[in-house]
Each structure stands twice: as C-alpha cells, then as structure tokens.
Design a protein around this motif. Structure first.
Motif, PDB file in Angstrom:
ATOM      1  N   THR A  75       0.370  -1.073  -0.279  1.00  0.00           N
ATOM      2  CA  THR A  75       0.074  -0.025   0.027  1.00  0.00           C
ATOM      3  C   THR A  75       0.365   1.780  -0.117  1.00  0.00           C
ATOM      4  N   PRO A  76       0.264   2.402  -0.397  1.00  0.00           N
ATOM      5  CA  PRO A  76       1.502   3.437  -0.336  1.00  0.00           C
ATOM      6  C   PRO A  76       1.440   4.036   1.249  1.00  0.00           C
ATOM      7  N   GLU A  77       0.960   3.695   2.091  1.00  0.00           N
ATOM      8  CA  GLU A  77       1.517   4.013   3.085  1.00  0.00           C
ATOM      9  C   GLU A  77       2.179   2.855   3.767  1.00  0.00           C
ATOM     10  N   SER A  78       2.163   2.075   3.237  1.00  0.00           N
ATOM     11  CA  SER A  78       2.749   0.957   4.859  1.00  0.00           C
ATOM     12  C   SER A  78       4.393   1.405   4.170  1.00  0.00           C
ATOM     13  N   THR A  79       4.670   1.225   2.106  1.00  0.00           N
ATOM     14  CA  THR A  79       5.299   1.721   1.160  1.00  0.00           C
ATOM     15  C   THR A  79       6.729   3.337   2.566  1.00  0.00           C
TER      16      THR A  79
ATOM     17  N   ARG B  58      10.437   5.356   5.800  1.00  0.00           N
ATOM     18  CA  ARG B  58      11.051   5.910   6.919  1.00  0.00           C
ATOM     19  C   ARG B  58      11.485   5.456   8.270  1.00  0.00           C
ATOM     20  N   THR B  59      10.975   4.484   8.967  1.00  0.00           N
ATOM     21  CA  THR B  59      10.923   3.921   9.821  1.00  0.00           C
ATOM     22  C   THR B  59      12.734   3.132   9.580  1.00  0.00           C
ATOM     23  N   PHE B  60      13.112   2.703   8.473  1.00  0.00           N
ATOM     24  CA  PHE B  60      14.148   1.357   8.601  1.00  0.00           C
ATOM     25  C   PHE B  60      15.207   2.697   7.663  1.00  0.00           C
ATOM     26  N   GLY B  61      15.195   4.374   7.050  1.00  0.00           N
ATOM     27  CA  GLY B  61      16.392   4.763   6.731  1.00  0.00           C
ATOM     28  C   GLY B  61      16.716   4.771   5.563  1.00  0.00           C
ATOM     29  N   VAL B  62      15.310   3.861   4.298  1.00  0.00           N
ATOM     30  CA  VAL B  62      15.785   3.480   3.258  1.00  0.00           C
ATOM     31  C   VAL B  62      16.871   4.660   2.376  1.00  0.00           C
ATOM     32  N   THR B  63      17.478   4.613   2.316  1.00  0.00           N
ATOM     33  CA  THR B  63      18.751   5.732   1.295  1.00  0.00           C
ATOM     34  C   THR B  63      18.179   5.124  -0.363  1.00  0.00           C
ATOM     35  N   ASN B  64      18.196   3.885  -0.909  1.00  0.00           N
ATOM     36  CA  ASN B  64      18.226   3.437  -1.973  1.00  0.00           C
ATOM     37  C   ASN B  64      17.209   2.490  -2.145  1.00  0.00           C
ATOM     38  N   PHE B  65      16.445   2.811  -2.932  1.00  0.00           N
ATOM     39  CA  PHE B  65      15.092   2.732  -3.337  1.00  0.00           C
ATOM     40  C   PHE B  65      14.950   1.971  -4.403  1.00  0.00           C
ATOM     41  N   THR B  66      13.642   1.150  -4.976  1.00  0.00           N
ATOM     42  CA  THR B  66      13.770   0.428  -6.676  1.00  0.00           C
ATOM     43  C   THR B  66      12.995  -0.117  -5.966  1.00  0.00           C
ATOM     44  N   GLY B  67      11.655   0.286  -7.142  1.00  0.00           N
ATOM     45  CA  GLY B  67      10.112  -0.506  -7.596  1.00  0.00           C
ATOM     46  C   GLY B  67       9.479  -0.369  -8.275  1.00  0.00           C
ATOM     47  N   ALA B  68       8.480  -1.216  -8.398  1.00  0.00           N
ATOM     48  CA  ALA B  68       7.585  -1.082  -9.799  1.00  0.00           C
ATOM     49  C   ALA B  68       7.033   0.621  -9.933  1.00  0.00           C
ATOM     50  N   PRO B  69       6.819   1.109 -11.441  1.00  0.00           N
ATOM     51  CA  PRO B  69       6.727   2.190 -11.804  1.00  0.00           C
ATOM     52  C   PRO B  69       5.275   2.141 -11.003  1.00  0.00           C
ATOM     53  N   THR B  70       3.807   1.632 -10.900  1.00  0.00           N
ATOM     54  CA  THR B  70       2.304   1.071 -10.087  1.00  0.00           C
ATOM     55  C   THR B  70       2.579   1.763  -9.038  1.00  0.00           C
ATOM     56  N   MET B  71       4.409   1.464  -7.946  1.00  0.00           N
ATOM     57  CA  MET B  71       4.544   1.584  -6.622  1.00  0.00           C
ATOM     58  C   MET B  71       4.050   3.833  -6.281  1.00  0.00           C
TER      59      MET B  71
ATOM     60  N   ASP C 157       3.100  -8.363 -27.359  1.00  0.00           N
ATOM     61  CA  ASP C 157       1.785  -7.974 -26.726  1.00  0.00           C
ATOM     62  C   ASP C 157       1.443  -8.353 -25.297  1.00  0.00           C
ATOM     63  N   VAL C 158       2.811  -8.835 -24.781  1.00  0.00           N
ATOM     64  CA  VAL C 158       3.599  -9.178 -23.457  1.00  0.00           C
ATOM     65  C   VAL C 158       2.266  -7.929 -22.641  1.00  0.00           C
ATOM     66  N   ILE C 159       1.741  -8.336 -21.625  1.00  0.00           N
ATOM     67  CA  ILE C 159       1.252  -7.197 -20.991  1.00  0.00           C
ATOM     68  C   ILE C 159       1.409  -6.618 -19.449  1.00  0.00           C
ATOM     69  N   LEU C 160       2.021  -5.263 -19.236  1.00  0.00           N
ATOM     70  CA  LEU C 160       3.273  -4.892 -18.221  1.00  0.00           C
ATOM     71  C   LEU C 160       1.418  -4.105 -16.660  1.00  0.00           C
ATOM     72  N   ALA C 161       1.110  -5.246 -16.091  1.00  0.00           N
ATOM     73  CA  ALA C 161      -0.015  -4.567 -15.129  1.00  0.00           C
ATOM     74  C   ALA C 161       0.345  -4.306 -13.803  1.00  0.00           C
ATOM     75  N   ALA C 162       0.697  -3.337 -13.422  1.00  0.00           N
ATOM     76  CA  ALA C 162       1.147  -3.756 -11.987  1.00  0.00           C
ATOM     77  C   ALA C 162       2.978  -3.683 -11.522  1.00  0.00           C
ATOM     78  N   GLY C 163       3.599  -3.831 -12.585  1.00  0.00           N
ATOM     79  CA  GLY C 163       5.137  -4.350 -12.483  1.00  0.00           C
ATOM     80  C   GLY C 163       5.364  -5.718 -12.999  1.00  0.00           C
ATOM     81  N   TYR C 164       4.435  -6.371 -13.715  1.00  0.00           N
ATOM     82  CA  TYR C 164       3.928  -7.873 -13.868  1.00  0.00           C
ATOM     83  C   TYR C 164       4.131  -7.737 -15.256  1.00  0.00           C
ATOM     84  N   ARG C 165       5.150  -8.298 -15.858  1.00  0.00           N
ATOM     85  CA  ARG C 165       4.354  -9.262 -17.469  1.00  0.00           C
ATOM     86  C   ARG C 165       3.416 -10.428 -17.652  1.00  0.00           C
ATOM     87  N   ILE C 166       2.315  -9.626 -17.623  1.00  0.00           N
ATOM     88  CA  ILE C 166       1.933 -10.950 -18.530  1.00  0.00           C
ATOM     89  C   ILE C 166       1.274 -11.624 -19.670  1.00  0.00           C
ATOM     90  N   GLY C 167       1.240 -12.521 -19.771  1.00  0.00           N
ATOM     91  CA  GLY C 167       1.181 -13.093 -21.256  1.00  0.00           C
ATOM     92  C   GLY C 167      -0.215 -13.634 -21.729  1.00  0.00           C
TER      93      GLY C 167
END
Length: 514
Positions: free
Chosen positions: A245-249, A254-267, A409-419
């Motif tokens: 969820t946006p809130e949990s992310t 914040r809590t763990f002081g992340v300095t280097n983050f990577t995630g899917a565009p949907t995040m 024609d692979v579908i890019l949905a929420a960061g996943y590649r769906i055939g």
C-alpha cells in the motif's frame, strides 16, 4: 572506463570459473556476523538474518533434502512468502547443486501446475497458506517449510558443497509469451557478474546504503536484485513481508531510513496519488518494468528527495539498459529515455528491435530457453550475433535508448509481465466460451500502467451478463493468478483476424472492435 572494466573482468573470472560454487559465492564466503537480510513484518517489527545463520541452517536443510533424494540439477519449485526460510531453502538448494524454480505467491493452481510439470520437479517446497494450490499434483512430493525446518533440526550439517561451475544452472524462471506456454529460462551461475554490475553501476548500491528492492522474488527483478545480487555482493537487503500500500511503503522507507529504493512504476504512481505525507530524502530511487510519466517524475523529485531513474531489462537477460546512478556513469536523464547500456553490454537496434550485441557483451548470459530450440532461435539473428528483445525502440545520437512498443503483446500490469496466452488458456476452459483474446489497455485510474481486458465470443446458449463476467474473472483468479484476472470482459460477436487466422490484438487494444 578502465576501473569499471577491470571490475567486470574480475567478476567474470570469478563467477565463470569451472570451480564456481553457488553456496560459497552467495553465502559461505561472507563474514558470519554480517547481516544479509532484514525482514520487516506488517507491524514493522524487524528480524535480522546473518550469513552465519543462513550457512548453519542451510547446511541442515541440505542434509534433509539430500535424504529426500534431491540432487544436482534437480528443479525444485518454491512458493513461499518473504520470510527467512526462503533464503535458507535457496542456499540449501545451491549447496546441493539443485535448481531453484520461483513460484509467485499469487499464482493459482493452473500456473503452478504448468511450471511444476514443465520443470519435471519431484519435490515442491511451500507453506500452509498455499498448499491447496498443489493438491492435484499427486506424483510430486509437497513439502511444507515447517516440516522441512523440523526435520532439519535433527540433521547433521552438510559439510559438502557441489561445484557446478559458471555454466551450471542454479535458477530457472518462466517468462510469458503470446502464442504458447511460458518459456523456461535457465540462469547460469556466471550471471552473477551481470547482476552485480546492475547493483553497482546502475543502482549505485553502496555498503553504507539501506537498500530496499520492493519487487516480489517470485519474478525476475525481485529474485535477481533483491536476493541474488545482494547475496553475491554481501549487501544487506530489506524484505518487507506485508502487502503493498502507499502508506505501508512510506512507513518502511521512513522507519528503516532507506536510502536506496527501487520498485515498480505502479508503486510510485500509487504513492503520488496517495494523500499520505511523503517528503523523503532518498539518495537513490529507481524503477523498472515500464516507462514513467512526466507527472510521476516531477512528483518524485519534489517528494522523494531525488529523481527516479528508469531502467530496462528482461527475464532472459536481466537489466541491460539503464539511466545509471553510479557517479562515473551518471548523466542528465532525458524524458522517455531508458538510458544507456549497462557496463558489460553493447546494445543496438536490429530490425527495429532493441538488441544486444552478443560478441561485444561479455556479461551476456542467456543462451536459450530450456528444451525450446525453435523459440530460442526466434530470439537471435540467424548468425546468433544479436539477441532480439522483441521490444521495438530507437537510439538517438547520444546513445540513449527509447522504448517504443512491445512486439509480443505482453501486458505490463502493476509491474508484472502477463502473457495473454496464459489468461486465454484459462478462459477458454469455460463451457460457454468459444473464443477469446486478451489484451492490455491503459489503466483508467493511472495506477497499474495497464489492465487486463478480455474479448470473449460466447456460444449461442450463453447469456452475456454481469454474472457471467464475474464468473470468468473468478475463473482466472482461481486457475491462474489473482494478479492477472481481466478487469473488464467484453462480449463480442467475433474477433478481428488476419486472412491467415491470427488475432489482430492491436485492433482490440486500440478500441476499434469494442
């Protein structure tokens, strides 16, 4: 850049050696007291897992698995959540010389069965929450992780470790297409050099970073870069066990002081649309899966403390074209650009496709799909000089690459590649469905990138109503995966086809057949 070239050469020598040992390279070589992973629960309580703990537990797991008949080269699918036992089980397999086959936890029974059958697995490791998905596999031993953990406690540590060499396979992933079942991608141990190159030069992960790759390890980006690359580098990696969820992310960042983050565009899109207060000070932020929109990029610069840099890759090759973060490689980003080739790769455009120059890409590790010669041949030019991504694009005068479209024609949905084939093959099992085509369309909410839509031709007795639509959606959820169900089902009289009978999905995507 000589220093970078020397580093890559050293990695290649180490990971391509005929004496390369997966358990040693990914665990045993690191100081026992060093933290490998920090597991973060939904309540934000954290548990550290050290290399010493992984080594000790994996040696006992290894003994138990050997006694069950697991040996070198055996494919062992694993469906586990983000928990310490996942890492221990992986290292145990590599200690034996066995091959990890990741199973995404959102998969339903159909997707599971396909991968288990294709890999000729005799044993599967899972947990209680997912055991039902394996109920039809009567010829395969289904081992619950708690059962394995209990057995391992009574086992003597395995003091041996199998040498598979740089060409030996230590993981096998599956990638979706459009005209057949998912293809098996064997990952050799020498791919570690490529994975480390991305971690170091594109993500610029440094020893002092708090690094979090939020991708799911059931897929390539998560497995390669949240587990395997950090293990190879001895870099602590965060693993969040809760759902996104946006809130949990934001709380984890914040809590763990992340300095280097990577995630899917949907995040990033979801965090931008969230009402939660952001205002972070990340050192590095990266994205992979699909291009980011200007709105998200502008928001990130203001709210995250740094821009988000887009990167491009595939299951077959890992990440290969990136907007690098490393100070020696970083350049001002261009709108819509994926960046430039990762050190160790040379890329170009062949037949309008983004392609990798095999001879001049020492980090290139993909040699072909497992037991699929014809499909392998389609991914290379006839002389095997170039690997063809099947993604069209262009390169400008500065050497920056721009993604245009997907040829497959692979579908890019929420960061996943769906055939589409995977979803279509489930929908056609419904007795009322005569024919079906699945496509991806832009998400109207602007969060997922694309959503799955199905165009269905029914038999003459079926009633095309909302009840049937829900029935078809639930069929995909139950038989394939809940992440891939069609958000909309269009009931149509016919599907557009070429004279040779091939479905023209581009017409469906463009809305000209609604």
């Amino acid at each position: 850049m000589p220093a970078i070239d020397d580093t890559i050469t050293a990695w290649l020598e180490e990971y391509s050696s005929s004496t390369a040992d997966g358990a040693y390279l990914l665990c045993d070589r690191h100081p026992a007291h060093t933290v490998a992973f920090t597991f973060v629960g939904s309540d934000l309580k954290a548990e550290d897992l050290t290399y010493g703990e992984i080594a000790e537990r994996s040696r006992r797991y290894s003994t138990a698995l050997r006694e069950m008949g697991v040996g070198r080269g055996d494919r062992v699918p694993i469906m586990l959540g983000k928990r310490p036992e996942l890492i221990v089980a992986l290292v145990a397999l590599w200690r034996i010389g066995a091959v990890h086959v990741p199973l995404f936890t959102a998969f339903a029974s159909g997707a599971v069965e396909l991968r288990v059958d294709d890999s000729a697995a005799q044993l599967v490791i899972t947990e209680a929450a997912h055991r039902e998905k394996f109920s039809s596999l009567t010829e395969v031993k289904i081992l619950d992780i708690t059962e394995l953990d209990t057995l391992a406690q009574t086992c003597a540590p395995d003091t041996s470790s199998v040498t598979i060499g740089g060409a030996g396979t230590f993981a096998q992933l599956y990638t979706s297409g459009t005209t057949g079942k998912p293809k098996a991608v064997p990952v050799p141990l020498r791919a570690l050099a490529s994975f480390r190159s991305y971690l170091t030069f594109s993500l610029d992960v440094q020893e002092s970073d708090v690094y979090w790759n939020a991708a799911d390890p059931g897929w390539a980006y998560g497995l390669y870069y949240s587990i395997i690359a950090p293990l190879a580098a001895g870099q602590r990696s965060l693993m969040f066990e809760g759902g996104f969820t946006p809130e949990s992310t934001l709380e984890v960042l914040r809590t763990f002081g992340v300095t280097n983050f990577t995630g899917a565009p949907t995040m990033y899109r979801a965090m931008r649309k969230s009402t939660a207060d952001v205002k972070l000070t990340l050192r590095r932020a990266s994205s992979a899966g699909e291009p980011l929109t200007p709105e998200v990029l502008d928001w990130a610069t203001r709210q995250l403390g740094c821009e988000v840099r887009d990167h491009y890759g595939q299951t077959e090759v890992g990440m290969v074209i990136c907007n690098h973060w490393h100070p020696e490689l970083a350049r001002p980003t261009k709108q819509g650009s994926m960046g430039q080739p990762l050190p160790g790769y040379t890329a170009g455009i062949v037949d309008d496709q983004i392609a990798i120059d095999v001879e001049h890409s020492p980090l290139m590790w993909f040699g072909g799909y497992h037991n699929a010669a014809a499909k392998t041949a389609a991914r290379f030019t006839s002389n095997r000089a170039w690997y063809l991504t099947a993604d069209t694009g262009r390169v400008d005068a500065d050497g920056d690459f721009f993604f245009s479209a997907r040829d497959d024609d692979v579908i890019l949905a929420a960061g996943y590649r769906i055939g589409p084939f995977d979803v279509e093959s489930v929908l056609v099992t419904h007795p009322s469905v005569v024919e079906v085509a699945v496509v991806g369309r832009a998400d109207p909410d602007g969060i997922r990138g694309e959503v799955v839509e199905a165009f269905v031709v029914l038999d003459s007795t079926a009633v095309p109503d909302a009840s049937l639509e829900r029935e078809l959606q639930n069929l995909v959820r139950d038989k394939y995966s809940k992440h891939a169900y069609p958000r909309t089902v269009h009931f149509v009289e016919s599907l557009p086809k070429t004279p040779s009978g091939k479905i023209q999905r581009f017409l469906l995507r463009n809305g000209s057949h609604d």
